[in-house]
Design a protein around this motif. Structure first.
Motif, PDB file in Angstrom:
ATOM      1  N   ASP A  90       0.816  -1.208   0.000  1.00 51.08           N
ATOM      2  CA  ASP A  90       0.000   0.000   0.000  1.00 51.08           C
ATOM      3  C   ASP A  90       0.852   1.261   0.000  1.00 51.08           C
ATOM      4  O   ASP A  90       2.031   1.250   0.379  1.00 51.08           O
ATOM      5  CB  ASP A  90      -0.912   0.024   1.228  1.00 51.08           C
ATOM      6  N   LEU A  91       0.225   2.364  -0.407  1.00 51.44           N
ATOM      7  CA  LEU A  91       0.858   3.687  -0.325  1.00 51.44           C
ATOM      8  C   LEU A  91      -0.235   4.736  -0.294  1.00 51.44           C
ATOM      9  O   LEU A  91      -1.198   4.682  -1.075  1.00 51.44           O
ATOM     10  CB  LEU A  91       1.772   3.938  -1.530  1.00 51.44           C
ATOM     11  N   GLU A  92      -0.088   5.718   0.636  1.00 54.66           N
ATOM     12  CA  GLU A  92      -1.050   6.810   0.693  1.00 54.66           C
ATOM     13  C   GLU A  92      -0.917   7.680  -0.546  1.00 54.66           C
ATOM     14  O   GLU A  92       0.185   8.034  -0.966  1.00 54.66           O
ATOM     15  CB  GLU A  92      -0.818   7.658   1.946  1.00 54.66           C
ATOM     16  N   ARG A  93      -2.053   8.054  -1.103  1.00 45.47           N
ATOM     17  CA  ARG A  93      -2.059   8.801  -2.352  1.00 45.47           C
ATOM     18  C   ARG A  93      -1.283  10.109  -2.248  1.00 45.47           C
ATOM     19  O   ARG A  93      -0.565  10.493  -3.171  1.00 45.47           O
ATOM     20  CB  ARG A  93      -3.510   9.095  -2.767  1.00 45.47           C
ATOM     21  N   ASP A  94      -1.384  10.803  -1.099  1.00 45.24           N
ATOM     22  CA  ASP A  94      -0.778  12.121  -0.994  1.00 45.24           C
ATOM     23  C   ASP A  94       0.741  12.075  -0.879  1.00 45.24           C
ATOM     24  O   ASP A  94       1.397  13.113  -0.829  1.00 45.24           O
ATOM     25  CB  ASP A  94      -1.375  12.913   0.175  1.00 45.24           C
ATOM     26  N   ARG A  95       1.330  10.871  -0.836  1.00 42.45           N
ATOM     27  CA  ARG A  95       2.790  10.790  -0.811  1.00 42.45           C
ATOM     28  C   ARG A  95       3.393  10.901  -2.210  1.00 42.45           C
ATOM     29  O   ARG A  95       4.605  11.095  -2.345  1.00 42.45           O
ATOM     30  CB  ARG A  95       3.238   9.484  -0.152  1.00 42.45           C
ATOM     31  N   LEU A 122      -7.333   2.252  -5.920  1.00 35.06           N
ATOM     32  CA  LEU A 122      -7.334   3.383  -4.996  1.00 35.06           C
ATOM     33  C   LEU A 122      -8.565   3.282  -4.112  1.00 35.06           C
ATOM     34  O   LEU A 122      -9.696   3.340  -4.594  1.00 35.06           O
ATOM     35  CB  LEU A 122      -7.336   4.695  -5.773  1.00 35.06           C
ATOM     36  N   GLU A 123      -8.339   3.096  -2.807  1.00 35.18           N
ATOM     37  CA  GLU A 123      -9.429   2.949  -1.851  1.00 35.18           C
ATOM     38  C   GLU A 123      -9.223   3.913  -0.691  1.00 35.18           C
ATOM     39  O   GLU A 123      -8.219   3.828   0.023  1.00 35.18           O
ATOM     40  CB  GLU A 123      -9.481   1.506  -1.305  1.00 35.18           C
ATOM     41  N   ASP A 124     -10.150   4.876  -0.533  1.00 31.85           N
ATOM     42  CA  ASP A 124     -10.120   5.809   0.600  1.00 31.85           C
ATOM     43  C   ASP A 124      -8.765   6.496   0.742  1.00 31.85           C
ATOM     44  O   ASP A 124      -8.190   6.597   1.838  1.00 31.85           O
ATOM     45  CB  ASP A 124     -10.455   5.079   1.908  1.00 31.85           C
ATOM     46  N   GLY A 125      -8.231   6.956  -0.377  1.00 31.08           N
ATOM     47  CA  GLY A 125      -6.992   7.723  -0.345  1.00 31.08           C
ATOM     48  C   GLY A 125      -5.728   6.892  -0.261  1.00 31.08           C
ATOM     49  O   GLY A 125      -4.635   7.446  -0.097  1.00 31.08           O
ATOM     50  N   THR A 126      -5.826   5.566  -0.388  1.00 32.44           N
ATOM     51  CA  THR A 126      -4.660   4.692  -0.308  1.00 32.44           C
ATOM     52  C   THR A 126      -4.614   3.770  -1.520  1.00 32.44           C
ATOM     53  O   THR A 126      -5.608   3.118  -1.852  1.00 32.44           O
ATOM     54  CB  THR A 126      -4.691   3.836   0.972  1.00 32.44           C
TER      55      THR A 126
END
Length: 706
Positions: A90-95, A122-126
């Motif tokens: 996983d990776l947070e989108r905002d990174r 992409l699920e809930d920003g991740t």
């Protein structure tokens, strides 16, 4: 000739490449596989091609036959149960920097670092990407669109037991009797539920040799080999088995009962200090003659193994885009001049290792031109893949300037299909060759034969992109010519499978990343000890060696990123920890550009420090071959770490301070008063049973005898 090699060991869920050795491309239709034995529930069918990526579907023994122009051969594969677990990377989108979510891809060892192949959800920003992964640490990267330089890299630890390890031994001299005994030392993996004495050990006679498994008398960890049946040496392989299987070890049993280990690295490599030269930046002239004039400098450093970046014909400065594998680069000099340079190194007791680049060629290589033109003899030399884009996108790819390294290399087949050449990462100028092709295999075996008698070893570029079976073939091939020949792999991240009858020395990416993080203040210095002992946890066998370094030709300079105090500590770690230390040219002269011209006018003090470190390592058996243990040391900073290297006759303490400034450190050992590197008298204070000293960057000192 043509026999497919040793028995292979894997788990369900993995693939094993099986292929004829030393093949004849002109008789490709003469190679035919058949299945002689497989587990009852298996649905595996024999392939129609001579090179086979076999994927076992059930645990057990698989036995195959290969018909070749030279006769019929057999090969076995032992498949163990699947140990993979469903894992989400996983990776947070905002990174990620600004990007289109539809164009994000993920890459890692699970897809061979292939760019723009696997796409997350992409699920809930991740971002999430789920696959089955085996226990261990997995490094992966998320790439926004085609912006590979801004990829974000992460690590995922998958819980579960590590691989066990096994080591085979037998008598080194002739025996007086009818049989000889091989003993297996088996050790459980990390987090295993098995104790050492609970592990099974399986022994196998090599399918190429005259004995069979039935000839062995197995009693737990021992197997007895009858000598009366032996007219020539036979190979015996073994794996340790708990929840997982170990890397296989192998010994050669001679008719007189002597047992010879087959996987041990050359003895000289155990004490070697490697120096890497980026060939076209080391001297102003960048020729073999100018390199030869600098051999006395290398000798003065005390290094005994020189690694050269590619010296073969190439249109690039770095040389990894090779256009002619059978001659030296014209700008560097003639082959005779290269031989003279190597001879001069040998006169100074310096061995020469050079880059073997066989995962890919340059786009300018003649074979690629013909493959791109679909010339029948070369059509299958490279990996070509259908373009999944719309016809408009495909037309746009074809319209790009083929001379541009950033334009994907494409071709149109006689059937009118548009294909793109496969490449790793964003390396569009170096398309991957296809080892399913017998012509490719034969060609690169000729390359190996061309240079094996010229140099002392190969550093194998992008080793993870070449099949294991081919590396096993190369290893046997070069060792038959020179038992002291060295094979060093570039596997990123490193994997223990490359130690199984393939490579002697492995890139130590684990310690490299730890040194960077500690130098940047992102991790405590004590993490270095965990990194230094990681090979055991990762399942590397006892015989494997690991090249330890702070920088190389692909990385930013440690001095530029972490500063001079941290660099002195890091370099001391590399040269005092177990393993094969490597110095990258210019590191010792204060270089800050990773491929800059050698700063000959640079930091003389740093050069002296490196020179004395190398000398201390060579002069101390404890520093080169001693056991490693932690050293209890108290300081106000977590940038301080200590350890001890120890043999039966010598103990050496090393204390490192990555934080800059000076730290007052309390140790639990009495010390001798002289630093082994600088020769300086140390100001030691005794406080009860402790020793107190000031450490600015590094101290290397013998432990006093009680």
């Amino acid at each position: 000739m043509h026999q497919p090699g040793p028995p292979r060991f894997c788990a369900v869920g993995e693939s094993v490449e099986l292929a004829p050795r030393d093949p004849d491309p002109e008789r490709e239709s003469s190679y035919e596989w058949s299945i002689l034995e497989s587990p009852a529930e298996s649905d595996v069918a024999a392939p129609t091609d001579p090179v086979w990526r076999f994927e076992p579907d059930e645990p057990g023994i698989y036995r195959f036959a290969l018909e070749t122009p030279a006769g019929r051969y057999e090969q076995r594969v032992r498949a163990f149960p699947d140990v993979r677990r469903a894992t989400s990377f996983d990776l947070e989108r905002d990174r990620l920097p600004a990007h289109d979510p539809e164009e994000v891809s993920i890459m890692g060892p699970f897809n061979e670092h292939l760019f723009d192949r696997e796409h997350p959800t992409l699920e809930d920003g991740t971002y999430q990407y789920e696959i089955d992964a085996e226990p261990g640490t997995h490094r992966y990267g998320y790439v926004p669109g085609d912006d590979f330089e801004n990829a974000v890299w992460e690590e995922k630890k998958v819980p579960g037991p590590g691989k066990p390890r096994v080591f085979l031994e037998g008598p080194g001299d002739a025996v007086d009797g009818a049989e000889t005994t091989i003993t297996a030392d088996a050790k459980p993996g990390t987090d295993s539920e098995y104790a050492a004495d609970e592990l099974d050990v399986e022994f196998y006679v090599d399918d190429r040799d005259p004995l069979t498994d039935d000839s062995l008398v197995v009693d737990g960890r021992e197997t007895r080999v009858p000598l009366g049946e032996l007219e020539e040496p036979v190979r015996v392989h073994a794996v340790a088995v708990g929840e997982r299987h170990s890397i296989a070890d192998c010994v050669l049993v001679h008719p007189d009962g002597r047992v010879e280990r087959r996987n041990d690295p050359p003895e000289w490599a155990r004490d070697a200090v490697v120096y890497e030269i980026f060939v076209r930046s080391f001297t102003d002239e960048a020729t073999f003659e100018s390199l030869e004039r600098r051999v006395p400098y290398l000798e003065s450093l005390g290094v005994d193994c020189l690694w050269l970046t590619p010296v073969l014909e190439s249109p690039t400065e770095h040389g990894y885009h090779i256009t002619d594998y059978f001659d030296t680069a014209s700008d560097l000099g003639t082959r005779e001049e290269f031989q003279s340079f190597v001879d001069h190194c040998h006169e100074s007791d310096i061995r020469v290792v050079f880059d073997l680049v066989i995962n890919h060629t340059a786009r300018e290589h003649a074979a690629f031109d013909m493959s791109a033109a679909c010339v029948p003899e070369y059509e299958d030399w490279y990996v070509w893949e259908p373009i999944a884009e719309t016809p408009t996108d495909a037309a746009a790819l074809e319209a790009e300037d083929p001379r541009d390294d950033y334009a994907p290399p494409v071709r149109t087949t006689p059937e009118g299909e548009t294909e793109v050449a496969q490449y790793y990462f964003n390396w569009r100028g170096i398309p991957n060759v296809d080892y399913d092709s017998l012509s490719v295999r034969s060609f690169f075996l000729d390359v190996v034969d061309e240079w094996v008698d010229v140099v002392d070893g190969f550093r194998c570029d992008v080793a993870w992109g070449v099949p294991h079976g081919f590396w096993k073939e190369i290893s046997e091939r070069v060792r038959a010519r020179d038992a002291a020949f060295l094979l060093l792999d570039e596997t990123v991240p490193r994997e223990p499978e490359y130690a199984e009858s393939e490579f002697d020395v492995h890139y130590d990416t684990t310690l490299y990343y730890a040194l960077r993080d500690v130098g940047n203040g992102e991790r405590p210095a004590e993490d270095l000890l965990e990194a230094a002992t990681a090979p055991e946890r990762e399942g590397f066998p006892d015989w494997s060696l690991h090249m330890r370094y702070v920088e190389n030709h692909d990385e930013t300079r440690y001095l530029e990123e972490c500063g001079p105090e941290a660099q002195r500590a890091a370099v001391t770690a590399v040269l005092t920890l177990p393993g094969v230390p490597m110095i990258y040219y210019g590191q010792e002269r204060g270089a800050t550009g990773y491929r800059q011209p050698m700063p000959w006018e640079g930091d003389g003090e740093a050069t002296t420090f490196h020179r004395r470190l190398v000398a201390a390592r060579h002069d101390s058996e404890a520093l080169s071959r001693g056991d490693l243990s932690p050293l209890e040391c108290a300081a106000d900073s977590d940038a301080v770490v200590g350890y001890v290297r120890e043999t039966d006759t010598e103990r050496v303490a090393v204390v490192l301070n990555f934080g800059g400034g000076s730290e007052r450190v309390r140790l639990d050992r009495p010390l001798e008063p002289v630093d082994l590197v600088t020769g300086d008298e140390l100001e030691l204070e005794r406080d009860g049973g402790s020793t107190v000293l000031e450490v600015s960057d590094a101290v290397v000192v013998r432990v006093a005898r009680d």
